[in-house]
Motif scaffolding. Sequence first.
Motif, PDB file in Angstrom:
ATOM      1  N   TYR A   1      35.077  26.952  39.665  1.00 58.42           N
ATOM      2  CA  TYR A   1      35.481  25.597  39.281  1.00 58.42           C
ATOM      3  C   TYR A   1      35.973  25.568  37.830  1.00 58.42           C
ATOM      4  O   TYR A   1      37.052  25.043  37.529  1.00 58.42           O
ATOM      5  CB  TYR A   1      34.312  24.626  39.463  1.00 58.42           C
ATOM      6  CG  TYR A   1      34.528  23.295  38.768  1.00 58.42           C
ATOM      7  CD1 TYR A   1      35.250  22.276  39.378  1.00 58.42           C
ATOM      8  CD2 TYR A   1      34.021  23.065  37.483  1.00 58.42           C
ATOM      9  CE1 TYR A   1      35.473  21.065  38.737  1.00 58.42           C
ATOM     10  CE2 TYR A   1      34.237  21.863  36.832  1.00 58.42           C
ATOM     11  CZ  TYR A   1      34.958  20.867  37.457  1.00 58.42           C
ATOM     12  OH  TYR A   1      35.195  19.675  36.814  1.00 58.42           O
ATOM     13  N   LEU A   2      35.173  26.124  36.924  1.00 57.17           N
ATOM     14  CA  LEU A   2      35.509  26.078  35.492  1.00 57.17           C
ATOM     15  C   LEU A   2      36.828  26.790  35.204  1.00 57.17           C
ATOM     16  O   LEU A   2      37.659  26.300  34.437  1.00 57.17           O
ATOM     17  CB  LEU A   2      34.387  26.714  34.669  1.00 57.17           C
ATOM     18  CG  LEU A   2      33.035  25.996  34.681  1.00 57.17           C
ATOM     19  CD1 LEU A   2      31.983  26.835  33.960  1.00 57.17           C
ATOM     20  CD2 LEU A   2      33.140  24.611  34.052  1.00 57.17           C
ATOM     21  N   LEU A   3      37.021  27.938  35.818  1.00 58.74           N
ATOM     22  CA  LEU A   3      38.230  28.725  35.583  1.00 58.74           C
ATOM     23  C   LEU A   3      39.461  28.026  36.164  1.00 58.74           C
ATOM     24  O   LEU A   3      40.533  27.994  35.537  1.00 58.74           O
ATOM     25  CB  LEU A   3      38.052  30.116  36.200  1.00 58.74           C
ATOM     26  CG  LEU A   3      39.046  31.211  35.811  1.00 58.74           C
ATOM     27  CD1 LEU A   3      39.160  31.361  34.307  1.00 58.74           C
ATOM     28  CD2 LEU A   3      38.616  32.539  36.453  1.00 58.74           C
ATOM     29  N   THR A   4      39.302  27.436  37.352  1.00 66.44           N
ATOM     30  CA  THR A   4      40.421  26.721  37.980  1.00 66.44           C
ATOM     31  C   THR A   4      40.858  25.534  37.136  1.00 66.44           C
ATOM     32  O   THR A   4      42.066  25.324  36.910  1.00 66.44           O
ATOM     33  CB  THR A   4      40.022  26.243  39.391  1.00 66.44           C
ATOM     34  OG1 THR A   4      39.701  27.377  40.202  1.00 66.44           O
ATOM     35  CG2 THR A   4      41.146  25.457  40.041  1.00 66.44           C
ATOM     36  N   MET A   5      39.898  24.767  36.659  1.00 67.64           N
ATOM     37  CA  MET A   5      40.239  23.601  35.834  1.00 67.64           C
ATOM     38  C   MET A   5      40.917  24.040  34.534  1.00 67.64           C
ATOM     39  O   MET A   5      41.849  23.390  34.054  1.00 67.64           O
ATOM     40  CB  MET A   5      38.986  22.776  35.552  1.00 67.64           C
ATOM     41  CG  MET A   5      38.339  22.158  36.792  1.00 67.64           C
ATOM     42  SD  MET A   5      39.343  20.904  37.627  1.00 67.64           S
ATOM     43  CE  MET A   5      38.973  19.457  36.620  1.00 67.64           C
TER      44      MET A   5
ATOM     45  N   TYR B   1      42.435  32.052  46.180  1.00 68.35           N
ATOM     46  CA  TYR B   1      41.921  32.852  47.298  1.00 68.35           C
ATOM     47  C   TYR B   1      40.510  32.370  47.641  1.00 68.35           C
ATOM     48  O   TYR B   1      39.538  32.785  47.021  1.00 68.35           O
ATOM     49  CB  TYR B   1      41.837  34.329  46.897  1.00 68.35           C
ATOM     50  CG  TYR B   1      43.104  35.142  46.991  1.00 68.35           C
ATOM     51  CD1 TYR B   1      44.339  34.657  46.558  1.00 68.35           C
ATOM     52  CD2 TYR B   1      43.060  36.439  47.490  1.00 68.35           C
ATOM     53  CE1 TYR B   1      45.489  35.435  46.630  1.00 68.35           C
ATOM     54  CE2 TYR B   1      44.200  37.233  47.564  1.00 68.35           C
ATOM     55  CZ  TYR B   1      45.416  36.722  47.132  1.00 68.35           C
ATOM     56  OH  TYR B   1      46.538  37.502  47.196  1.00 68.35           O
ATOM     57  N   SER B   2      40.388  31.499  48.629  1.00 71.25           N
ATOM     58  CA  SER B   2      39.067  31.038  49.081  1.00 71.25           C
ATOM     59  C   SER B   2      38.164  30.625  47.918  1.00 71.25           C
ATOM     60  O   SER B   2      37.043  31.101  47.773  1.00 71.25           O
ATOM     61  CB  SER B   2      38.366  32.120  49.909  1.00 71.25           C
ATOM     62  OG  SER B   2      38.903  32.178  51.204  1.00 71.25           O
ATOM     63  N   GLY B   3      38.667  29.737  47.075  1.00 74.07           N
ATOM     64  CA  GLY B   3      37.897  29.237  45.947  1.00 74.07           C
ATOM     65  C   GLY B   3      38.092  30.023  44.669  1.00 74.07           C
ATOM     66  O   GLY B   3      37.827  29.514  43.577  1.00 74.07           O
ATOM     67  N   HIS B   4      38.561  31.269  44.778  1.00 70.84           N
ATOM     68  CA  HIS B   4      38.768  32.095  43.582  1.00 70.84           C
ATOM     69  C   HIS B   4      40.175  31.896  43.031  1.00 70.84           C
ATOM     70  O   HIS B   4      41.156  32.111  43.745  1.00 70.84           O
ATOM     71  CB  HIS B   4      38.564  33.576  43.892  1.00 70.84           C
ATOM     72  CG  HIS B   4      39.013  34.474  42.778  1.00 70.84           C
ATOM     73  ND1 HIS B   4      38.402  34.480  41.539  1.00 70.84           N
ATOM     74  CD2 HIS B   4      40.049  35.363  42.693  1.00 70.84           C
ATOM     75  CE1 HIS B   4      39.021  35.343  40.751  1.00 70.84           C
ATOM     76  NE2 HIS B   4      40.024  35.887  41.419  1.00 70.84           N
ATOM     77  N   PRO B   5      40.290  31.500  41.745  1.00 74.64           N
ATOM     78  CA  PRO B   5      41.615  31.376  41.136  1.00 74.64           C
ATOM     79  C   PRO B   5      42.154  32.752  40.740  1.00 74.64           C
ATOM     80  O   PRO B   5      41.719  33.331  39.746  1.00 74.64           O
ATOM     81  CB  PRO B   5      41.350  30.493  39.910  1.00 74.64           C
ATOM     82  CG  PRO B   5      39.920  30.749  39.553  1.00 74.64           C
ATOM     83  CD  PRO B   5      39.207  31.098  40.829  1.00 74.64           C
ATOM     84  N   MET B   6      43.094  33.254  41.545  1.00 72.44           N
ATOM     85  CA  MET B   6      43.643  34.587  41.271  1.00 72.44           C
ATOM     86  C   MET B   6      44.432  34.595  39.972  1.00 72.44           C
ATOM     87  O   MET B   6      44.483  35.605  39.273  1.00 72.44           O
ATOM     88  CB  MET B   6      44.532  35.020  42.439  1.00 72.44           C
ATOM     89  CG  MET B   6      44.998  36.463  42.386  1.00 72.44           C
ATOM     90  SD  MET B   6      43.639  37.664  42.426  1.00 72.44           S
ATOM     91  CE  MET B   6      43.105  37.539  44.128  1.00 72.44           C
ATOM     92  N   GLY B   7      45.068  33.453  39.650  1.00 66.79           N
ATOM     93  CA  GLY B   7      45.771  33.356  38.382  1.00 66.79           C
ATOM     94  C   GLY B   7      47.045  32.552  38.476  1.00 66.79           C
ATOM     95  O   GLY B   7      47.447  32.092  39.549  1.00 66.79           O
ATOM     96  N   LEU B   8      47.667  32.345  37.319  1.00 64.71           N
ATOM     97  CA  LEU B   8      48.935  31.626  37.211  1.00 64.71           C
ATOM     98  C   LEU B   8      50.080  32.629  37.320  1.00 64.71           C
ATOM     99  O   LEU B   8      50.094  33.636  36.613  1.00 64.71           O
ATOM    100  CB  LEU B   8      49.024  30.906  35.871  1.00 64.71           C
ATOM    101  CG  LEU B   8      48.049  29.750  35.633  1.00 64.71           C
ATOM    102  CD1 LEU B   8      48.098  29.320  34.172  1.00 64.71           C
ATOM    103  CD2 LEU B   8      48.396  28.567  36.537  1.00 64.71           C
ATOM    104  N   PHE B   9      51.039  32.332  38.200  1.00 68.71           N
ATOM    105  CA  PHE B   9      52.180  33.209  38.399  1.00 68.71           C
ATOM    106  C   PHE B   9      53.479  32.455  38.110  1.00 68.71           C
ATOM    107  O   PHE B   9      53.583  31.260  38.400  1.00 68.71           O
ATOM    108  CB  PHE B   9      52.202  33.747  39.833  1.00 68.71           C
ATOM    109  CG  PHE B   9      51.112  34.740  40.116  1.00 68.71           C
ATOM    110  CD1 PHE B   9      51.369  36.106  40.092  1.00 68.71           C
ATOM    111  CD2 PHE B   9      49.822  34.315  40.397  1.00 68.71           C
ATOM    112  CE1 PHE B   9      50.362  37.018  40.344  1.00 68.71           C
ATOM    113  CE2 PHE B   9      48.803  35.219  40.648  1.00 68.71           C
ATOM    114  CZ  PHE B   9      49.073  36.579  40.625  1.00 68.71           C
ATOM    115  N   PRO B  10      54.491  33.118  37.572  1.00 67.88           N
ATOM    116  CA  PRO B  10      55.781  32.455  37.349  1.00 67.88           C
ATOM    117  C   PRO B  10      56.372  31.981  38.675  1.00 67.88           C
ATOM    118  O   PRO B  10      56.305  32.691  39.682  1.00 67.88           O
ATOM    119  CB  PRO B  10      56.652  33.560  36.735  1.00 67.88           C
ATOM    120  CG  PRO B  10      55.713  34.608  36.271  1.00 67.88           C
ATOM    121  CD  PRO B  10      54.513  34.531  37.158  1.00 67.88           C
ATOM    122  N   SER B  11      56.939  30.774  38.689  1.00 65.84           N
ATOM    123  CA  SER B  11      57.629  30.275  39.879  1.00 65.84           C
ATOM    124  C   SER B  11      58.787  29.401  39.417  1.00 65.84           C
ATOM    125  O   SER B  11      59.586  29.836  38.596  1.00 65.84           O
ATOM    126  CB  SER B  11      56.666  29.543  40.818  1.00 65.84           C
ATOM    127  OG  SER B  11      56.030  28.457  40.170  1.00 65.84           O
TER     128      SER B  11
END
Length: 664
Positions: free
Chosen positions: A137-141, A156-166
């Motif tokens: 939660y903390l990392l996603t926010m 990924y199922s609650g895990h924030p894999m990270g920010l990617f360029p789009s």
Amino acid sequence: MTFKEQIQQGIPTVLPPKKEYDVTINHAPKRKEILTEEEKKLALQNALRYFDKKHHAELLPEFTEELEKYGRIYMYRFRPDYKMYARDINEYPGKSLQARSIMLMIQNNLDYAVAQHPHELITYGGNGAVFQNWAQYLLTMQYLSEMNDEQTLVMYSGHPMGLFPSNKNAPRVVVTNGMMIPNYSQPDDWEKFNALGVTQYGQMTAGSYMYIGPQGIVHGTTITVLNGFRKIGKSPKGNIFVTAGLGGMSGAQPKAGNISGCITVCAEVNEKAVHTRHSQGWVDEVVSDLDALVARVSKAKEAKEVVSIAYHGNVVEVWEKFDEAGIHIDLGSDQTSLHNPWAGGYYPVGVSFEEANEMMAENPELFKTKVQESLRRHAAAVNKHTAKGTYFFDYGNAFLLEASRAGADVMAENPTIGREFKYPSYVQDIMGPMCFDYGFGPFRWVCTSGDPKDLEKTDQIACEVLQEIMENSPEEIQQQMADNIQWIKGAQENKLVVGSQARILYADAEGRIKIAKAFNKAIKKGKIGPVVLGRDHHDVSGTDSPYRETSNIYDGSRFTADMAIHNVIGDSFRGATWVSIHNGGGVGWGEVMNGGFGMLLDGSKGASKRLKSMLFWDVNNGIARRSWARNSEAVFAIKRAMQVEKNLKVTLPNIVDDALFDNA
């Protein structure tokens, strides 16, 4: 630190003090012991990787204790100190308005007034999680507070894999929950891999940040109850609807019964859930004695009252007692969380709530035996009533499926493809042919200002749009239009809001697009703040579920999941702000595939363009599939859609004359 600063720091560099376990909160039951010693070590390594190595020695014994005591590592220490609720969108930090709208929706899903087990990050259904633990939660926010409009956050199922360029037209967040290799999608697989911290059960709108409290299902339940009474040729007034479950989604049932105008009896074994729904005004009265319940229902029937009664106890006792006392049940169903039968979704009769919670963790095999005994007894009691004229329907919670697996008498004497059970799914008899095949489904919106006046204005806008559409609507959908106009007119007086200032309304593609356009214009003119659009996954094209959403598809394709996958892919490149796809949902892990979206309206031209493109696809993808299955209502609806949109060209089925087979 301010609220914004707390969001921006993510996982704190200095460990916060350990938190005491709050016994006043409704907690998830202890999960079963399923990991080997080697796997427990792996689960702890997986949990500790979120934290700086210098903290591992202090956190290891704490996480070990959580795993032993609760069967999961929730990281309670990292639960934020600020109040959890959907704030005004302007109170969130960040460069992207879209990202701030997602933060708002996440916090709404975890609001104590909304979430079933808020400290375990579970929104509803016993195991429908937003995240697996508080570090996620903390990392996603934090990621959302840093995001710009040319990045996408991958979940990924609650895990924030990270920010990617789009790019600015891509979704800001892409969510998957429980995407398992098919041979690893049994209930115990969820127990194991969730305990390891590598997957989660997102339910439907829990893990997609689009839950709006029990209101999210109350409209669909109202339509179901109203049409259930229409089906048996009775007025709801003075007649009885018996069901079970007052937790997350199921808490909508008594309110829907009141709106429909009947007498509702809803059983619930969890005293905290009973208290929550009663204190929120979603159920009128609470009774815990069966004789008192019989007397109260008899009085209500004689006076033709509109009243909802919560029975604090097991629903099996209600069915049996009403048979013994000669109380005629007109409509019957069940909405306990039978998608999750072995981990708190269904409680066996004859075992106390506390004993059952202990048994499911300490002696899961005995608990399973007790549940299956209870299901056989439950079905036998229902059968006695249906023999006397009760109309019973499966409300999509896997009651008939799990009862059949327990050996209960629920199978049809003369089964046909899609009609294996002696009782229909509510989708087969009501929602499928009357709503989904025509494109009507649970469209919803959230006013990000948090201002009740904004919600009132959106209700008025939606009502005006629907009334205008109805003037030129074909006869085939006049009833649906009338029911929805009646619903939206009474939305304020029925006090449906729990958590965010949100509304749900059954609408087809035309209705959704025109309502959304009207909202976007009002935002542009400054009449209301930004609005988040969404829907329940339980919709026309969002979900492939053979015993629920697609149970009225009889061409043999109801066990396929192409529709849900295409739905989320199509929404992604047509302008959704975020998209999600989940394994599991209302009928169980491995039993359904479901997808959803969120879309922020900010008054811009870009939002206007995106909403038309995406909402049209989001609905008509499902109608096209239902049409190909030879559902006559869907054939009518997709032909009408092709007349409206010249760029739409759908393959239509040729109907085969059954007489050919008689003469063969």
